[in-house]
Design an enzyme around this catalytic site. Structure first.
Site, PDB file in Angstrom:
ATOM      1  CE  LYS A 187      -6.443  -1.541   3.238  1.00 52.38           C
ATOM      2  NZ  LYS A 187      -5.292  -2.246   3.299  1.00 52.38           N
ATOM      3  CE  LYS A 246      -4.845   2.190   4.071  1.00 50.72           C
ATOM      4  NZ  LYS A 246      -3.936   0.960   3.652  1.00 50.72           N
ATOM      5  CG  ASP A 288      -1.643  -1.255   1.322  1.00 46.47           C
ATOM      6  OD1 ASP A 288      -1.492  -1.963   0.960  1.00 46.47           O
ATOM      7  OD2 ASP A 288      -3.338  -1.090   1.924  1.00 46.47           O
TER       8      ASP A 288
END
Length: 228
Positions: A192, A162, A99
């Site tokens: 996400k 995300k 991430d």
């Protein structure tokens, strides 16, 4: 490698369905090795999809779990080559997902070529060895920047976008941001939601808005609110 959820009408998701999309997360700067081990054990008890830990904690043994980590976290103000090196080292040490945090200032300034180049650098550093999620810090961006940053992530070859690091003062995940992200890249990239998700009701709303993965540090409390 993006994941998408199947349509379930208005039916509330079950505990098992929600657990299957959770990244059980420990990214506190004061986290210890013992706490990482406890997080892994809790993740296995809860039946979640993945754990997400700081790169300095790798490698870890987490049988039955996907191991995720972060790059350029939490500010995103790292040189792209540093992010790429950090991500590559993490994958070498067993991370299956990374991430990364964008340069939020570049997105705010409308310099989406810089955002694109930053993500491409990390994508190229890890190749197809790991899934790449791009943290856009949506609460700090106007809607137009959220859309363009998601488009840049898609062009760069990311697998997910995300919402948040959970560390920015502007806030974490919101239904509005998730819906906007899903309208922009949903079905092609995963979405996400992460940051400040503390209840089952909040998680359910984010899933309904289009989230296909949840980043949670309080997974047990959230899961307890869903029917078995």
């Amino acid at each position: 490698m993006a994941e998408t959820s199947s349509e379930s009408g208005n039916r509330a998701p079950t505990r098992g369905e929600v657990a299957a999309i959770i990244d059980h997360t420990l990214l506190a700067p004061e986290a210890t090795r013992e706490q990482v081990d406890e997080t892994i054990a809790e993740a296995r008890r809860l039946g979640v999809y993945a754990i997400c830990v700081s790169p300095s904690m790798l490698p870890v043994r987490a049988p039955g779990l996907v191991v995720a980590t972060v790059a350029g976290f939490p500010s995103g103000k790292h040189h792209s080559l540093v992010k790429g090196t950090e991500a590559r080292l993490a994958v070498d040490q067993g991370a299956a997902e990374v991430d990364m945090v964008i340069d939020v200032g570049a997105a705010l300034a409308g310099d989406y070529n810089a955002v694109l180049a930053d993500i491409v650098t990390v994508r190229e550093a890890i190749g197809d060895r790991a899934l790449l999620k791009v943290i856009i810090e949506a609460a700090a961006l106007p809607d137009a920047a959220v859309v363009e940053t998601c488009r840049a992530a898609e062009r760069a070859g990311a697998d997910f976008v995300k919402t948040s690091t959970g560390f920015h003062p502007a806030g974490g995940a919101s239904v509005h941001a998730v819906r906007l992200m899903a309208e922009t890249v949903g079905g092609r990239l995963g979405i996400k939601a992460s940051g400040g998700i503390r209840t089952a009701a909040a998680a359910a709303d984010l899933i309904a808005a289009g989230a296909t993965r949840l980043g949670l540090s309080r997974s047990a409390a959230v899961l307890d609110g869903f029917p078995v």
